[in-house]
Design an enzyme around this catalytic site. Structure first.
Site, PDB file in Angstrom:
ATOM      1  N   LYS A 183       0.848  -1.202   0.000  1.00 19.23           N
ATOM      2  CA  LYS A 183       0.000   0.000   0.000  1.00 19.23           C
ATOM      3  C   LYS A 183       0.887   1.257   0.000  1.00 19.23           C
ATOM      4  CE  LYS A 183      -3.803  -2.252  -0.356  1.00 19.23           C
ATOM      5  NZ  LYS A 183      -4.814  -2.750   0.532  1.00 19.23           N
TER       6      LYS A 183
HETATM    7  C1  LIG Z   1      -5.820  -3.872   0.863  1.00 22.74           C
HETATM    8  C2  LIG Z   1      -7.296  -3.663   0.931  1.00 22.74           C
HETATM    9  C3  LIG Z   1      -8.052  -4.003   2.067  1.00 22.74           C
HETATM   10  C4  LIG Z   1      -7.518  -4.844   3.195  1.00 22.74           C
HETATM   11  O1  LIG Z   1      -6.385  -4.410   3.787  1.00 22.74           O
HETATM   12  P1  LIG Z   1      -5.414  -5.470   4.527  1.00 22.74           P
HETATM   13  O2  LIG Z   1      -4.490  -4.562   5.281  1.00 22.74           O
HETATM   14  O3  LIG Z   1      -4.736  -6.257   3.458  1.00 22.74           O
HETATM   15  O4  LIG Z   1      -6.226  -6.304   5.432  1.00 22.74           O
HETATM   16  C5  LIG Z   1      -9.385  -3.648   2.110  1.00 22.74           C
HETATM   17  N1  LIG Z   1      -9.978  -3.027   1.082  1.00 22.74           N
HETATM   18  C6  LIG Z   1      -9.307  -2.718  -0.049  1.00 22.74           C
HETATM   19  C7  LIG Z   1     -10.034  -2.023  -1.138  1.00 22.74           C
HETATM   20  C8  LIG Z   1      -7.954  -3.034  -0.162  1.00 22.74           C
HETATM   21  O5  LIG Z   1      -7.299  -2.754  -1.286  1.00 22.74           O
END
Ligand SMILES: *Cc1c(COP(=O)(O)O)cnc(C)c1O
Length: 365
Positions: A183
């Site tokens: 991210k």
């Molecule tokens: C990455 C993501 C999540 C979940 O995040 P994690 O930290 O991997 O649990 C939720 N919603 C969206 C749209 C994402 O891209």
């Protein structure tokens, strides 16, 4: 041949120093000075009054749904074109996800489809700012006000994204962020919760920490969770926030270089629409023809260039399948590719990727 991955975290700045401080002081678990510092820095960056850290972006969503008392009998409107965590967390509360279609231009949830999906059981709308482009927040906020619905923003992919100059995550009743390794800012695993109402915020804080009573040790007066972030993760997060403006600026530059390098091909880049700041979590291309998608990905893979397909629509997954058809999301899902999108990409690597994409249409497959 040098391999180019889709993502690599940007671990410069104070990351190592802050992590080492946790190790040398022994504050490695979910207590320690970095937690509050990271939360304060995150709130300041996004313009929120308050923020509370959690273990990942998925439990962040589950936590806010619980804190907003969404559960059995409730319907939550969510785009079918999203990452599955947006939907699984709705199911985990006992509520029902009501899927809607998305818009071709922005890839974001279609506000008209939200309006059309409202029933007497609708409790909330979940807006997901997909791949870093904001949803149409003016219209979605207006719909939620008009119909007295809760608004949750899944901002996992939209750290640094602005709608009319305001950071996403500050428009609804609650918002969630993810700091997974790929991210825009990362803590390895990690997440953050924002909420407008201080009472919802304090419910999130209690729910994420075993529901322990504020006034009595080891007294737990509600069913709750351990969804806490560790001090080591927060240390990484604080160092990341310090570099956030730099990271976002580099990502925008990467997107600009792709836009120039990929012009005049049978595809479009995922460009900003309207008065928004796109943070380009992923630099995406949407091909004119779905038939080209998998062959192009295979062609790039042969040249050491890793890509990702757009998400599969959530309503097609076996555990939450419906018979509905969402034609725009379906088409986007089949035509979309995420290109390597990390801040450390060099201009030479971007040129190599653009040249490889261009040569796909010249090799006469
Ligand atoms: C990455 C993501 C999540 C979940 O995040 P994690 O930290 O991997 O649990 C939720 N919603 C969206 C749209 C994402 O891209």
């Amino acid at each position: 041949m040098e391999r180019i991955p889709v993502y690599e975290p940007y671990l410069a700045g104070n990351v190592s120093d802050y992590v080492n401080e946790c190790l040398t002081t022994g504050w490695i678990s979910s207590r320690g000075g970095f937690i509050a510092k990271f939360e304060a820095a995150f709130a300041e960056f996004t313009g929120a009054k308050d923020a509370t850290s959690v273990a990942n972006g998925t439990v962040a969503i589950h936590l806010v749904l619980e804190a907003l008392e969404i559960g059995p009998g409730d319907e939550v409107i969510v785009p079918s074109l999203t990452y599955v965590a947006s939907v699984n967390t709705i199911l985990q509360t006992g509520a029902k996800p009501i899927f809607v279609d998305s818009l071709e231009g922005t890839l974001q949830v279609d506000p008209a489809a939200i309006r059309g999906a409202i029933t007497p059981r609708t409790k909330a709308v979940m807006a997901v700012h997909l791949y870093g482009h904001p949803c149409d927040m003016d219209t979605i906020v207006a719909i939620c006000r008009e119909h007295d619905l809760l608004l949750i923003e899944d901002c996992a992919e939209a750290f640094g994204s602005l709608w009319k100059g305001r950071h996403v995550g500050t428009f609804g009743d609650a918002a969630t962020f993810s700091f997974f390794g790929n991210k825009t800012i990362t803590t390895g695993e990690g997440g953050m919760v924002l909420a407008r109402d201080p009472e919802v915020m304090s419910r999130c804080r209690r729910l994420k920490s075993q529901g322990v009573s504020p006034g009595r040790e080891y007294w737990h007066d509600m069913l709750a969770y351990n969804y806490r972030m560790t001090n080591i993760e927060a240390a990484i997060g604080l160092a990341q926030i310090e570099m956030a403006a730099e990271i976002i600026a580099i990502k925008c530059k990467v997107a600009d270089e792709y836009r120039v390098g990929l012009s005049s091909l049978p595809l479009r880049t995922h460009d900003p629409v309207g008065d928004v700041s796109h943070s380009y979590w992923m630099c995406s291309i949407i091909l004119d023809r779905a038939e080209d998608r998998d062959p192009l990905r295979a062609y790039l893979a042969q040249q050491g260039i890793e890509t990702r397909p757009f998400f599969a629509q959530a309503h097609l997954m076996p555990h939450c399948r419906t018979d509905e058809v969402f034609p725009i999301g379906a088409s986007l899902s089949e035509r979309g590719i995420n290109l390597p999108s990390y801040p450390g990409l060099t201009s030479a690597q971007i040129e190599r990727i653009c040249a490889a994409v261009s040569s796909f249409w010249r090799q006469g497959i």
